[in-house]
Design a protein around this motif. Structure first.
Motif, PDB file in Angstrom:
ATOM      1  N   THR A 126       0.822  -1.202   0.000  1.00  0.00           N
ATOM      2  CA  THR A 126       0.000   0.000   0.000  1.00  0.00           C
ATOM      3  C   THR A 126       0.860   1.258   0.000  1.00  0.00           C
ATOM      4  N   ARG A 140      -3.942   9.468   9.162  1.00  0.00           N
ATOM      5  CA  ARG A 140      -4.153   8.134   8.615  1.00  0.00           C
ATOM      6  C   ARG A 140      -5.059   8.132   7.390  1.00  0.00           C
ATOM      7  N   SER A 141      -5.757   9.211   7.170  1.00  0.00           N
ATOM      8  CA  SER A 141      -6.722   9.270   6.069  1.00  0.00           C
ATOM      9  C   SER A 141      -6.387  10.400   5.110  1.00  0.00           C
ATOM     10  N   SER A 233      -5.462   5.543   4.014  1.00  0.00           N
ATOM     11  CA  SER A 233      -6.838   5.061   3.887  1.00  0.00           C
ATOM     12  C   SER A 233      -7.685   6.152   3.241  1.00  0.00           C
ATOM     13  N   PRO A 234      -8.749   5.756   2.507  1.00  0.00           N
ATOM     14  CA  PRO A 234      -9.156   4.379   2.221  1.00  0.00           C
ATOM     15  C   PRO A 234      -8.237   3.724   1.190  1.00  0.00           C
ATOM     16  N   GLU A 235      -8.394   2.408   0.993  1.00  0.00           N
ATOM     17  CA  GLU A 235      -7.541   1.706   0.034  1.00  0.00           C
ATOM     18  C   GLU A 235      -7.781   2.184  -1.403  1.00  0.00           C
ATOM     19  N   THR A 244      -3.596   0.641  -2.915  1.00  0.00           N
ATOM     20  CA  THR A 244      -3.033  -0.684  -2.670  1.00  0.00           C
ATOM     21  C   THR A 244      -2.925  -1.440  -3.989  1.00  0.00           C
TER      22      THR A 244
END
Length: 297
Positions: A126, A140-141, A233-235, A244
């Motif tokens: 990823t 994280r996003s 994130s998201p993937e 990813t």
């Protein structure tokens, strides 16, 4: 009878015995070979095309994880050695190497790669955020509002400067002015040029970076300050931009024999493959069903 004749006769009998012994040895050797697996007779090398300056994937000193995995494949297939054709991995790589017959295998391509015949994935990774542990960030996003206040390093490919998932996703959110581009190719006269993006985070040139996980994980662990490596994130961003990717090996289209052998190696050596990737700091996800993903010729 002359002494000369007697000596010749003795020599003849000795030669007969030696000849019979040699025939027996050859017969035994042929019988042994006939009982060995077919791949044990394949003494030709495994011909691999790779980039000579692209850690953590490969380099001319064979220090990358793709070099290590190529050795595992060669040993599993009973090949005598790995022989490389070195070529910079950029646009035209497969066209100028694999598809010109200069090698038989590329160790890492996106699953479903359109310019070659790819195997089942042997790992999935990823894109990640990279930032200093002492920065106070906890991002994280791709939707985190804090990104609007930061200088964000991204890899760029080509003159348009927007071809990586991070650059594309952030540009769609109006964050183009926050982006600081680092060429994925960089100064090729220097070792592993893509590492400059991760070094920029460590030096404080940018607040945060978005980078491909295998590269980021490897170089983040080699900086003088601790860095956080966090999956983006998201993937898949807004259903269009994937972060990813499944990664496969690739052979020339139609080389079904080697393709099938490689898939057998992947199936039977998954723990060893995962162990190698983990040692190089590759963020690992479980491979998904193979799908066609973006790839360059």
């Amino acid at each position: 009878m002359s002494l000369h004749y007697l000596r010749s006769s003795d020599h003849f009998r000795r030669d007969q015995r030696r000849l019979l012994g040699l025939v027996a040895c050859i017969a035994a050797a042929l019988l042994f070979i006939g009982t060995q697996p077919a791949f044990a007779m394949r003494t030709e090398p495994l011909r691999v095309c790779a980039d000579p300056n692209n850690l953590p994937f490969s380099n001319k000193r064979e220090e990358g994880f793709e070099n290590e995995l190529a050795e595992l494949v060669a040993k599993s297939l009973g090949r005598s050695e790995v022989v490389y054709t070195w070529y910079p991995q950029r646009r035209g790589f497969s066209r100028n190497t694999l598809n010109k017959g200069r090698c038989d295998l590329i160790m890492g391509v996106p699953a479903g790669y359109e310019f070659a015949q790819s195997t089942m994935p042997y790992y999935r990774s990823t894109y990640v955020f990279v930032y200093r542990e002492d920065s106070g960030l906890d991002i994280r996003s791709i939707e985190d509002p804090a990104l609007h206040e930061l200088d964000i390093g991204v890899h760029v490919v080509g003159d348009d400067g927007s071809n990586t998932p991070g650059a594309e996703a952030l540009g769609r959110r109006g964050l183009g002015g926050n982006l600081v581009g680092y060429s994925i190719y960089g100064d090729y006269s220097q070792p592993h040029p893509p590492s400059r993006l991760i070094e920029a985070v460590a030096k404080g040139e940018v607040d945060i970076a978005i980078a491909w996980g295998p590269l980021a994980g490897y170089f983040a662990s080699r900086q003088d300050v601790p860095l956080q490596v966090v999956p983006v994130s998201p993937e898949i961003d807004q259903g269009a931009v994937p972060f990813t990717f499944n990664i496969s090996m690739a052979v020339r289209k139609g080389n079904d024999d080697l393709h099938d052998q490689l898939e057998d190696v992947i199936r039977s050596h998954r723990p060893e493959i995962r162990s190698v990737l983990s040692r190089y700091g590759v963020p690992l996800l479980e491979p998904t069903t193979p799908q066609r993903e973006p790839g360059e010729e």
